[in-house]
Design an enzyme around this catalytic site. Structure first.
Site, PDB file in Angstrom:
ATOM      1  N   VAL A  11       0.609  -1.036   0.243  1.00 42.94           N
ATOM      2  CA  VAL A  11       0.066  -0.150  -0.081  1.00 42.94           C
ATOM      3  C   VAL A  11       1.064   1.152  -0.058  1.00 42.94           C
ATOM      4  O   VAL A  11       0.595   2.079  -0.523  1.00 42.94           O
ATOM      5  CB  VAL A  11      -0.705  -0.246   1.308  1.00 42.94           C
ATOM      6  CG1 VAL A  11      -1.610   1.738   1.919  1.00 42.94           C
ATOM      7  CG2 VAL A  11      -1.883  -0.866   1.475  1.00 42.94           C
ATOM      8  N   THR A  86      -0.389  -3.985   9.272  1.00 42.37           N
ATOM      9  CA  THR A  86      -1.262  -4.546  10.441  1.00 42.37           C
ATOM     10  C   THR A  86      -1.315  -6.141  10.207  1.00 42.37           C
ATOM     11  O   THR A  86      -3.391  -6.186   9.920  1.00 42.37           O
ATOM     12  CB  THR A  86      -2.831  -3.429  10.170  1.00 42.37           C
ATOM     13  OG1 THR A  86      -3.527  -4.244   9.133  1.00 42.37           O
ATOM     14  CG2 THR A  86      -2.797  -2.840  11.232  1.00 42.37           C
ATOM     15  N   LEU A 153      -6.978  -0.564  -2.876  1.00 47.80           N
ATOM     16  CA  LEU A 153      -6.624  -1.161  -4.422  1.00 47.80           C
ATOM     17  C   LEU A 153      -6.459  -2.933  -4.623  1.00 47.80           C
ATOM     18  O   LEU A 153      -6.159  -3.269  -3.273  1.00 47.80           O
ATOM     19  CB  LEU A 153      -5.264  -0.452  -4.387  1.00 47.80           C
ATOM     20  CG  LEU A 153      -4.006  -0.296  -3.818  1.00 47.80           C
ATOM     21  CD1 LEU A 153      -3.311  -1.299  -3.830  1.00 47.80           C
ATOM     22  CD2 LEU A 153      -3.336   0.610  -3.735  1.00 47.80           C
ATOM     23  N   ARG A 154      -6.224  -3.259  -5.686  1.00 42.41           N
ATOM     24  CA  ARG A 154      -6.622  -4.391  -5.426  1.00 42.41           C
ATOM     25  C   ARG A 154      -4.794  -5.014  -6.267  1.00 42.41           C
ATOM     26  O   ARG A 154      -3.852  -4.025  -6.805  1.00 42.41           O
ATOM     27  CB  ARG A 154      -7.039  -5.288  -6.205  1.00 42.41           C
ATOM     28  CG  ARG A 154      -8.413  -5.229  -5.750  1.00 42.41           C
ATOM     29  CD  ARG A 154      -9.455  -6.237  -7.127  1.00 42.41           C
ATOM     30  NE  ARG A 154      -9.007  -4.956  -8.647  1.00 42.41           N
ATOM     31  CZ  ARG A 154      -9.403  -4.471  -9.168  1.00 42.41           C
ATOM     32  NH1 ARG A 154     -10.903  -5.432  -9.745  1.00 42.41           N
ATOM     33  NH2 ARG A 154      -9.984  -3.470 -10.096  1.00 42.41           N
ATOM     34  N   ASN A 211     -14.325  -4.812   2.586  1.00 38.24           N
ATOM     35  CA  ASN A 211     -13.860  -6.373   2.583  1.00 38.24           C
ATOM     36  C   ASN A 211     -14.547  -7.705   2.684  1.00 38.24           C
ATOM     37  O   ASN A 211     -14.138  -8.455   1.866  1.00 38.24           O
ATOM     38  CB  ASN A 211     -12.649  -6.070   2.697  1.00 38.24           C
ATOM     39  CG  ASN A 211     -10.965  -5.513   1.933  1.00 38.24           C
ATOM     40  OD1 ASN A 211     -11.798  -5.199   1.014  1.00 38.24           O
ATOM     41  ND2 ASN A 211      -9.862  -5.652   2.896  1.00 38.24           N
ATOM     42  N   HIS A 254     -16.832 -15.537  -9.541  1.00 33.71           N
ATOM     43  CA  HIS A 254     -16.060 -16.634  -9.721  1.00 33.71           C
ATOM     44  C   HIS A 254     -16.086 -17.473  -8.808  1.00 33.71           C
ATOM     45  O   HIS A 254     -15.325 -17.493  -7.937  1.00 33.71           O
ATOM     46  CB  HIS A 254     -15.287 -16.188 -10.276  1.00 33.71           C
ATOM     47  CG  HIS A 254     -14.627 -15.106 -11.556  1.00 33.71           C
ATOM     48  ND1 HIS A 254     -15.338 -15.435 -12.892  1.00 33.71           N
ATOM     49  CD2 HIS A 254     -15.106 -13.499 -11.476  1.00 33.71           C
ATOM     50  CE1 HIS A 254     -15.668 -13.964 -13.671  1.00 33.71           C
ATOM     51  NE2 HIS A 254     -15.307 -13.576 -12.736  1.00 33.71           N
ATOM     52  N   GLY A 256     -13.415 -20.522  -6.708  1.00 30.42           N
ATOM     53  CA  GLY A 256     -12.832 -21.302  -6.943  1.00 30.42           C
ATOM     54  C   GLY A 256     -12.778 -22.079  -5.764  1.00 30.42           C
ATOM     55  O   GLY A 256     -13.312 -22.549  -5.166  1.00 30.42           O
ATOM     56  N   CYS A 263      -5.818  -9.627   1.853  1.00 32.59           N
ATOM     57  CA  CYS A 263      -6.214  -9.028   2.676  1.00 32.59           C
ATOM     58  C   CYS A 263      -7.556  -9.798   3.526  1.00 32.59           C
ATOM     59  O   CYS A 263      -8.211  -9.911   4.986  1.00 32.59           O
ATOM     60  CB  CYS A 263      -6.725  -7.751   1.825  1.00 32.59           C
ATOM     61  SG  CYS A 263      -5.276  -6.816   1.360  1.00 32.59           S
TER      62      CYS A 263
HETATM   63  C1  UGA Z   1      -9.193  -7.289  -1.769  1.00 32.37           C
HETATM   64  C2  UGA Z   1     -10.009  -5.895  -2.208  1.00 32.37           C
HETATM   65  O1  UGA Z   1     -10.759  -6.759  -3.413  1.00 32.37           O
HETATM   66  C3  UGA Z   1      -9.036  -4.282  -2.623  1.00 32.37           C
HETATM   67  O2  UGA Z   1     -10.303  -3.667  -2.417  1.00 32.37           O
HETATM   68  C4  UGA Z   1      -8.887  -4.996  -1.236  1.00 32.37           C
HETATM   69  O3  UGA Z   1      -7.597  -3.242  -1.010  1.00 32.37           O
HETATM   70  C5  UGA Z   1      -7.136  -4.911  -0.700  1.00 32.37           C
HETATM   71  O4  UGA Z   1      -8.343  -6.817  -0.601  1.00 32.37           O
HETATM   72  C6  UGA Z   1      -7.133  -4.747   0.823  1.00 32.37           C
HETATM   73  O5  UGA Z   1      -7.868  -4.760   1.417  1.00 32.37           O
HETATM   74  O6  UGA Z   1      -6.146  -4.737   0.876  1.00 32.37           O
HETATM   75  P1  UGA Z   1      -6.535  -8.193  -2.940  1.00 32.37           P
HETATM   76  O7  UGA Z   1      -7.070  -9.367  -1.908  1.00 32.37           O
HETATM   77  O8  UGA Z   1      -5.743  -7.865  -3.528  1.00 32.37           O
HETATM   78  O9  UGA Z   1      -7.552  -7.032  -3.209  1.00 32.37           O
HETATM   79  O10 UGA Z   1      -7.007  -9.802  -4.029  1.00 32.37           O
HETATM   80  P2  UGA Z   1      -8.805  -9.399  -4.784  1.00 32.37           P
HETATM   81  O11 UGA Z   1      -8.803  -9.429  -5.900  1.00 32.37           O
HETATM   82  O12 UGA Z   1      -9.925  -9.434  -3.928  1.00 32.37           O
HETATM   83  O13 UGA Z   1      -9.075 -11.391  -4.590  1.00 32.37           O
HETATM   84  C7  UGA Z   1      -8.939 -11.657  -3.262  1.00 32.37           C
HETATM   85  C8  UGA Z   1      -9.661 -13.286  -3.259  1.00 32.37           C
HETATM   86  O14 UGA Z   1     -10.340 -13.540  -3.630  1.00 32.37           O
HETATM   87  C9  UGA Z   1      -8.489 -14.264  -3.892  1.00 32.37           C
HETATM   88  O15 UGA Z   1      -7.943 -15.127  -3.541  1.00 32.37           O
HETATM   89  C10 UGA Z   1      -9.025 -14.235  -4.876  1.00 32.37           C
HETATM   90  O16 UGA Z   1      -9.037 -15.986  -6.213  1.00 32.37           O
HETATM   91  C11 UGA Z   1     -10.404 -14.189  -4.371  1.00 32.37           C
HETATM   92  N1  UGA Z   1     -11.781 -14.004  -5.567  1.00 32.37           N
HETATM   93  C12 UGA Z   1     -11.980 -12.941  -6.105  1.00 32.37           C
HETATM   94  C13 UGA Z   1     -12.412 -15.821  -6.027  1.00 32.37           C
HETATM   95  O17 UGA Z   1     -11.997 -16.548  -5.759  1.00 32.37           O
HETATM   96  N2  UGA Z   1     -13.016 -15.128  -6.255  1.00 32.37           N
HETATM   97  C14 UGA Z   1     -13.914 -14.017  -7.206  1.00 32.37           C
HETATM   98  O18 UGA Z   1     -14.699 -13.513  -7.755  1.00 32.37           O
HETATM   99  C15 UGA Z   1     -13.316 -12.779  -6.789  1.00 32.37           C
END
Ligand code: UGA
Length: 432
Positions: A11, A86, A153-154, A211, A254, A256, A263
């Site tokens: 971040v 954190t 952000l992701r 989240n 999706h 999975g 996060c």
């Molecule tokens: C997540 C949030 O999407 C962000 O908005 C947030 O800022 C971030 O946490 C954070 O708190 O810092 P991130 O951890 O980078 O972002 O990843 P995501 O794209 O959200 O995916 C999280 C998990 O969910 C992954 O393991 C992904 O494979 C899974 N996922 C996500 C699914 O299994 N299916 C989906 O449809 C979407």
């Protein structure tokens, strides 16, 4: 306006580089000298598409600096961001705030009168106020403003998410805090990004609730996928159609192997723990956490079953990161799945485009392979755990030659069952 970013992890680094790109003078601070010396050379310490380029440009244009010297970097800063980790506290799942407290104490000691302190780290409700009191006690003679500015952000699309967010959330207590944040994010609201200005507590709650909701959405669709499997349904068709309802939305549906990353797992645990502490239990999220934990183990068992059927003791694993376009393996479902398979005596041949180095720190006895085909050699089952683009157009005939009459276990539904009609490979996926 001079910005100092304390903490140059995901971040902190992405936000620091993006604020420099907006034209501000930014110093990113980290206590780890290795990280700082690499960053000074323009080497990104995390894998994030587009980051290196933007970093190098802003270093050259002398807007972006890196330092291990917190005191000197904070002295002249108008805005000080706290973007330290954190992590989850062992045992109770509460967020461990000791890095943020430590950083706040150091900042309190060094900051100038009139500075604005912004917490960007994900912190549980009440933390911003507590940190403000903590700093006030140490420097009663100076005026400062406290701001909460959670980040959404992701990983993998962090720059795009920073530059084109759905909204920016800012918790403030006074006019100076509000005006400073308006100036900082001005480049975004020229693009009509909504700036949500609210209280410190609301900003903290918004971050966790967002989240937790997304983790719940993923867990929901995963459970519907289980039902599809038992009833002859197809989760992709179901998800697509329910997502067309604007009240539901098509994103994060999706199915999975379960969610992972740095996060969702830690934030859902902290959210549930906060609920218990305030006697407002978040049973939905407590359930989401346990379903997700069980799911990862069940995915491992599904592959073990396939290996038994195929009479093989070797499984090829494609993808160990928690999602594509990152090298991050923190709480990746692949880690649990691989451990469950190893406990069952299976040999794992793995490939990942970016995650090998990080995965090696937490996984033992893996045969690391240079390509998906190399991983398939000698395996009877191949499983796709992360949906990297590199796995979306595999040469299935070649895979069938490498593992004749083998089985593909696609945990991300990146192939269609029909594609295997004329191929000497069995195929199973999720919820279809
Ligand atoms: C997540 C949030 O999407 C962000 O908005 C947030 O800022 C971030 O946490 C954070 O708190 O810092 P991130 O951890 O980078 O972002 O990843 P995501 O794209 O959200 O995916 C999280 C998990 O969910 C992954 O393991 C992904 O494979 C899974 N996922 C996500 C699914 O299994 N299916 C989906 O449809 C979407």
């Amino acid at each position: 306006m001079k910005i100092t970013m304390i903490g140059s992890g995901y971040v902190g680094l992405v936000s620091g580089v993006c604020f420099a790109e907006f034209g501000f003078d930014v110093t990113c601070v980290d206590s780890n000298p290795d990280i700082i010396s690499r960053l000074k050379k323009g080497e990104a310490t995390i894998f994030e598409p587009g980051l290196d380029e933007m970093m190098i440009r802003n270093i050259k244009e002398e807007r972006l600096f890196f330092s291990t010297d917190l005191e000197n970097s904070v002295k002249e800063a108008d805005v000080i961001f706290l973007a330290v980790g954190t992590p989850s506290r062992r045992g109770d799942g509460e967020a461990d705030l000791h890095f943020i407290e430590q950083a706040a104490d150091q900042v309190a000691h060094a900051m100038k009168d009139g500075a604005v302190i912004v917490i960007k780290s994900t912190v549980v409700v009440g933390t911003n106020s507590r940190i403000r009191e903590r700093i006030q006690k140490q420097r009663p003679e100076i005026r400062f403003s406290m701001v909460s500015n959670p980040e959404f952000l992701r990983e993998g699309s962090a720059i795009e998410d920073f530059m084109r967010p759905d909204r920016v959330v800012v918790g403030v207590e006074d006019e100076r805090g509000r005006e400073t944040m308006r100036k900082l994010y001005r480049p975004l609201y020229l693009r009509e990004t909504p700036l949500v200005i609210t209280s410190l507590e609301n900003a903290e709650l918004i971050k966790y609730a967002a989240n937790a909701f997304l983790a719940m959405k993923v867990t929901f669709i995963n459970q519907v996928a289980d039902l599809c499997e038992k009833t002859g349904g197809n989760i992709q068709e179901v998800a697509q159609a329910i997502g067309m309802d604007k009240r539901i939305g098509s994103k994060f549906l999706h199915a999975g192997p379960g969610f992972g990353g740095s996060c969702f797992p830690k934030d859902t645990r902290a959210f549930a723990a906060t609920g218990l502490r305030y006697k407002a239990p978040q049973q939905l999220i407590e359930t989401v956490i346990s379903i997700n934990e069980e799911r990862k183990v069940k995915m491992g068992e599904r592959i073990i079953k396939a290996a038994k059927e195929k009479n093989t003791d070797t499984v090829a694993v494609l993808g160990v990161t928690f999602k594509p376009n990152t090298d991050d393996v923190r709480e990746s479902p692949a880690l649990t799945i691989i451990k469950v398979m190893q406990e069952a005596g299976l040999t794992i041949r793995a490939h990942d485009p970016e995650g090998e180095e990080q995965a090696k720190k937490v996984l033992d006895n893996i045969v690391w392979c240079s390509s998906p085909y190399e991983a398939a050699k000698g395996a009877g089952v191949l499983t796709i755990i992360t949906e990297w683009n590199a796995y979306r157009a595999l040469n299935l005939k070649k895979l069938a030659e490498l593992m004749p009459s083998g089985k593909i276990v696609d945990l991300r539904n990146i192939y269609k069952p029909e594609e295997f009609q004329d191929i000497d490979l069995d195929y199973i996926s999720i919820g279809r």
